[in-house]
Design a protein around this motif. Structure first.
Motif, PDB file in Angstrom:
ATOM      1  N   PRO A  19      40.611  75.048  61.546  1.00 18.50           N
ATOM      2  CA  PRO A  19      40.510  75.170  62.754  1.00 18.50           C
ATOM      3  C   PRO A  19      38.533  75.067  62.987  1.00 18.50           C
ATOM      4  O   PRO A  19      38.098  75.209  64.283  1.00 18.50           O
ATOM      5  N   ALA A  20      37.852  75.546  62.554  1.00 15.60           N
ATOM      6  CA  ALA A  20      36.820  76.511  63.007  1.00 15.60           C
ATOM      7  C   ALA A  20      35.405  74.941  62.732  1.00 15.60           C
ATOM      8  O   ALA A  20      35.212  75.382  63.710  1.00 15.60           O
ATOM      9  N   LEU A  21      35.918  74.335  61.555  1.00 19.01           N
ATOM     10  CA  LEU A  21      34.560  73.357  61.732  1.00 19.01           C
ATOM     11  C   LEU A  21      35.728  72.803  62.549  1.00 19.01           C
ATOM     12  O   LEU A  21      34.604  71.358  62.919  1.00 19.01           O
ATOM     13  N   THR A  22      36.435  72.085  63.072  1.00 18.25           N
ATOM     14  CA  THR A  22      37.413  70.735  63.964  1.00 18.25           C
ATOM     15  C   THR A  22      36.260  71.388  65.084  1.00 18.25           C
ATOM     16  O   THR A  22      35.739  70.434  66.367  1.00 18.25           O
ATOM     17  N   SER A  23      36.973  72.470  65.301  1.00 18.53           N
ATOM     18  CA  SER A  23      35.806  73.229  66.755  1.00 18.53           C
ATOM     19  C   SER A  23      35.241  72.760  67.242  1.00 18.53           C
ATOM     20  O   SER A  23      33.940  72.114  68.023  1.00 18.53           O
ATOM     21  N   ILE A  24      33.781  73.519  66.334  1.00 20.42           N
ATOM     22  CA  ILE A  24      32.299  72.884  65.805  1.00 20.42           C
ATOM     23  C   ILE A  24      31.669  71.527  66.168  1.00 20.42           C
ATOM     24  O   ILE A  24      30.663  71.051  66.841  1.00 20.42           O
ATOM     25  N   THR A  25      32.997  71.243  64.739  1.00 22.68           N
ATOM     26  CA  THR A  25      32.882  69.225  65.367  1.00 22.68           C
ATOM     27  C   THR A  25      33.112  68.406  66.359  1.00 22.68           C
ATOM     28  O   THR A  25      32.293  67.807  66.960  1.00 22.68           O
ATOM     29  N   HIS A  26      33.745  69.063  67.413  1.00 22.21           N
ATOM     30  CA  HIS A  26      33.966  68.804  68.518  1.00 22.21           C
ATOM     31  C   HIS A  26      32.799  68.784  69.819  1.00 22.21           C
ATOM     32  O   HIS A  26      32.461  68.143  70.274  1.00 22.21           O
ATOM     33  N   ARG A  27      32.284  70.270  69.498  1.00 28.03           N
ATOM     34  CA  ARG A  27      31.070  70.503  70.190  1.00 28.03           C
ATOM     35  C   ARG A  27      29.990  69.794  69.701  1.00 28.03           C
ATOM     36  O   ARG A  27      29.293  69.253  70.571  1.00 28.03           O
ATOM     37  N   TYR A  80      36.423  61.043  67.707  1.00 30.48           N
ATOM     38  CA  TYR A  80      36.471  62.460  67.651  1.00 30.48           C
ATOM     39  C   TYR A  80      36.465  63.783  68.629  1.00 30.48           C
ATOM     40  O   TYR A  80      37.609  63.906  68.587  1.00 30.48           O
ATOM     41  N   HIS A  81      35.807  62.872  69.757  1.00 28.10           N
ATOM     42  CA  HIS A  81      36.368  64.289  70.578  1.00 28.10           C
ATOM     43  C   HIS A  81      37.367  64.351  71.776  1.00 28.10           C
ATOM     44  O   HIS A  81      37.969  65.122  71.920  1.00 28.10           O
ATOM     45  N   PHE A  82      37.539  62.551  71.662  1.00 28.75           N
ATOM     46  CA  PHE A  82      39.124  62.154  72.354  1.00 28.75           C
ATOM     47  C   PHE A  82      40.138  63.111  71.851  1.00 28.75           C
ATOM     48  O   PHE A  82      40.931  63.509  72.227  1.00 28.75           O
ATOM     49  N   VAL A  83      39.614  62.393  70.112  1.00 29.84           N
ATOM     50  CA  VAL A  83      41.051  63.560  69.615  1.00 29.84           C
ATOM     51  C   VAL A  83      41.267  64.676  69.926  1.00 29.84           C
ATOM     52  O   VAL A  83      42.402  65.647  70.293  1.00 29.84           O
ATOM     53  N   ALA A  84      39.654  65.164  69.904  1.00 33.11           N
ATOM     54  CA  ALA A  84      39.963  67.048  69.827  1.00 33.11           C
ATOM     55  C   ALA A  84      40.186  67.212  70.617  1.00 33.11           C
ATOM     56  O   ALA A  84      40.823  68.447  71.417  1.00 33.11           O
ATOM     57  N   GLY A  85      40.042  66.467  71.867  1.00 33.20           N
ATOM     58  CA  GLY A  85      40.470  66.631  73.119  1.00 33.20           C
ATOM     59  C   GLY A  85      41.704  66.774  73.753  1.00 33.20           C
ATOM     60  O   GLY A  85      42.237  67.890  74.445  1.00 33.20           O
ATOM     61  N   ILE A  90      47.323  70.044  73.928  1.00 34.14           N
ATOM     62  CA  ILE A  90      48.657  70.836  73.062  1.00 34.14           C
ATOM     63  C   ILE A  90      48.181  72.477  73.270  1.00 34.14           C
ATOM     64  O   ILE A  90      49.373  72.433  73.542  1.00 34.14           O
ATOM     65  N   MET A  91      47.248  72.987  72.546  1.00 35.24           N
ATOM     66  CA  MET A  91      46.819  74.474  72.921  1.00 35.24           C
ATOM     67  C   MET A  91      47.414  74.849  74.543  1.00 35.24           C
ATOM     68  O   MET A  91      47.911  75.733  74.495  1.00 35.24           O
ATOM     69  N   ASP A  92      46.640  74.160  75.364  1.00 36.78           N
ATOM     70  CA  ASP A  92      46.739  74.622  76.444  1.00 36.78           C
ATOM     71  C   ASP A  92      48.318  75.128  77.090  1.00 36.78           C
ATOM     72  O   ASP A  92      48.860  75.825  77.705  1.00 36.78           O
ATOM     73  N   ALA A  93      49.082  74.184  76.758  1.00 36.36           N
ATOM     74  CA  ALA A  93      50.585  74.071  76.711  1.00 36.36           C
ATOM     75  C   ALA A  93      51.420  74.958  75.507  1.00 36.36           C
ATOM     76  O   ALA A  93      52.280  75.088  76.088  1.00 36.36           O
ATOM     77  N   ASN A  94      50.806  75.934  75.005  1.00 34.31           N
ATOM     78  CA  ASN A  94      50.705  76.496  74.221  1.00 34.31           C
ATOM     79  C   ASN A  94      52.088  76.232  72.897  1.00 34.31           C
ATOM     80  O   ASN A  94      52.388  76.859  72.661  1.00 34.31           O
ATOM     81  N   GLU A 100      49.309  78.499  61.195  1.00 39.05           N
ATOM     82  CA  GLU A 100      49.273  77.528  60.638  1.00 39.05           C
ATOM     83  C   GLU A 100      49.416  76.431  61.533  1.00 39.05           C
ATOM     84  O   GLU A 100      49.120  75.096  61.107  1.00 39.05           O
ATOM     85  N   GLY A 101      49.831  76.385  62.481  1.00 43.90           N
ATOM     86  CA  GLY A 101      49.792  75.756  63.916  1.00 43.90           C
ATOM     87  C   GLY A 101      48.541  75.072  63.993  1.00 43.90           C
ATOM     88  O   GLY A 101      48.143  73.870  64.221  1.00 43.90           O
ATOM     89  N   ALA A 102      47.270  75.879  64.397  1.00 45.13           N
ATOM     90  CA  ALA A 102      46.291  75.822  63.893  1.00 45.13           C
ATOM     91  C   ALA A 102      44.955  74.859  63.015  1.00 45.13           C
ATOM     92  O   ALA A 102      44.619  73.971  63.383  1.00 45.13           O
ATOM     93  N   VAL A 103      46.408  75.245  61.911  1.00 47.00           N
ATOM     94  CA  VAL A 103      45.862  74.119  60.959  1.00 47.00           C
ATOM     95  C   VAL A 103      46.182  72.799  60.889  1.00 47.00           C
ATOM     96  O   VAL A 103      45.717  72.107  60.551  1.00 47.00           O
ATOM     97  N   LYS A 104      47.287  73.523  60.884  1.00 49.67           N
ATOM     98  CA  LYS A 104      48.473  71.648  60.588  1.00 49.67           C
ATOM     99  C   LYS A 104      47.544  71.204  62.080  1.00 49.67           C
ATOM    100  O   LYS A 104      47.140  69.614  61.550  1.00 49.67           O
ATOM    101  N   LYS A 105      47.672  71.319  63.472  1.00 53.37           N
ATOM    102  CA  LYS A 105      46.625  70.794  64.114  1.00 53.37           C
ATOM    103  C   LYS A 105      45.315  69.531  64.371  1.00 53.37           C
ATOM    104  O   LYS A 105      44.650  68.931  64.049  1.00 53.37           O
ATOM    105  N   ALA A 106      44.621  70.709  63.343  1.00 52.54           N
ATOM    106  CA  ALA A 106      43.481  70.230  63.016  1.00 52.54           C
ATOM    107  C   ALA A 106      43.592  69.595  61.643  1.00 52.54           C
ATOM    108  O   ALA A 106      42.153  68.004  61.681  1.00 52.54           O
ATOM    109  N   GLN A 107      44.185  69.550  60.806  1.00 54.16           N
ATOM    110  CA  GLN A 107      44.564  68.221  59.600  1.00 54.16           C
ATOM    111  C   GLN A 107      45.144  66.758  60.536  1.00 54.16           C
ATOM    112  O   GLN A 107      43.920  66.375  60.242  1.00 54.16           O
ATOM    113  N   ILE A 108      45.328  66.816  61.855  1.00 53.61           N
ATOM    114  CA  ILE A 108      46.204  65.523  62.402  1.00 53.61           C
ATOM    115  C   ILE A 108      44.781  65.615  63.188  1.00 53.61           C
ATOM    116  O   ILE A 108      44.842  64.293  63.005  1.00 53.61           O
ATOM    117  N   THR A 109      44.002  66.111  64.205  1.00 54.42           N
ATOM    118  CA  THR A 109      42.974  65.502  64.002  1.00 54.42           C
ATOM    119  C   THR A 109      42.064  64.997  63.552  1.00 54.42           C
ATOM    120  O   THR A 109      41.314  64.083  63.874  1.00 54.42           O
TER     121      THR A 109
END
Lengths: 125, 115
Positions: A19-27, A80-85, A90-94, A100-109
């Motif tokens: 998730p850290a890597l997908t976050s920095i890639t989003h930036r 990428y930016h669109f999907v990560a957005g 999804i995270m905002d919707a809690n 585990e959820g964070a890793v899974k969402k990062a993988q799906i991204t």
């Protein structure tokens, strides 16, 4: 920050979970897209300015290697930016706000982005 | 409440909602444009410029450009504030970014209405 606690900012010794890597890639893709706006606005400007301008843009996208590369690069960053957005929404919707959820969402991204980037490549090339 | 005079709305919560709202606008605009080009494989100048001469498309486009300006500032403000620690370099960088955003916005509007 006037804390006396030891601070470790040595990036070589820090483990980056997915998730850290997908976050920095989003930036990074966000910054790339901003720089790429020059090409996008230029293309829009030229394509709407005249018949010749429109043909020049279409010609460049059809035959010019550099133009194709820029188009594919920007479409990839956009995908990428669109999907990560969407992941942010999804995270905002809690939803899945766990380790585990964070890793899974990062993988799906990553998977969805790669598919879109390949599709964009097929479209451009 | 903590405020920062250089952030877009000087409040993290406002920045957050602006980022989400502008993202939705740009997402719809992006999907529309990509879909339009995909569905017009033999796109010619008359059709393309005709689309952008429609009032609704111009409103849609300006909305997207304004969203882009806000979104870019919130995002780039966050990134530059996170990574550029010396105040003078950061403020200089952010000033250049604001100027660039302004140029893009005016350029986009000029493209829509034709200089």
């Amino acid at each position: 920050m006037k804390s006396k606690r030891p601070v470790n900012l040595d990036l070589n010794t820090i483990h980056f979970p997915l998730p850290a890597l997908t976050s920095i890639t989003h930036r990074i893709t966000g910054v790339i897209l901003f720089i790429g706006l020059i090409f996008a606005f230029w293309a829009l400007d030229a394509s709407l300015s005249s018949e010749e301008g429109f043909e020049a843009v279409r010609d460049a996208l059809a035959h010019n290697f550099f133009a194709k590369l820029v188009a594919w690069g920007l479409l990839s960053a956009l995908a990428y930016h669109f999907v990560a957005g969407i992941k942010h929404f999804i995270m905002d919707a809690n939803i899945g706000v766990t380790t585990e959820g964070a890793v899974k969402k990062a993988q799906i991204t990553i998977v969805v982005s790669v598919v879109l980037i390949i599709l964009a490549g097929v479209w451009v090339w | 409440m903590v405020t920062n005079i250089t952030s877009f709305s000087r409040s993290g919560l406002s920045d957050w909602i602006i980022q989400r709202a502008s993202a939705v606008v740009m997402a719809v605009y992006t999907v529309f444009l990509v879909g339009y080009v995909l569905f017009h494989p033999q796109l010619d100048y008359a059709t393309w410029s005709g689309l952008f001469q429609q009032t609704w498309m111009r409103i849609f486009s300006v909305l997207a450009f304004v969203s882009l300006a806000a979104h870019a500032w919130v995002g780039l403000w966050t990134v530059t504030t996170d990574y550029i620690k010396p105040t003078c370099i950061r403020v200089a960088t952010q000033s250049v970014i604001i100027l660039a955003i302004f140029v893009f916005l005016v350029w986009g509007i000029q493209v829509l209405w034709g200089a």
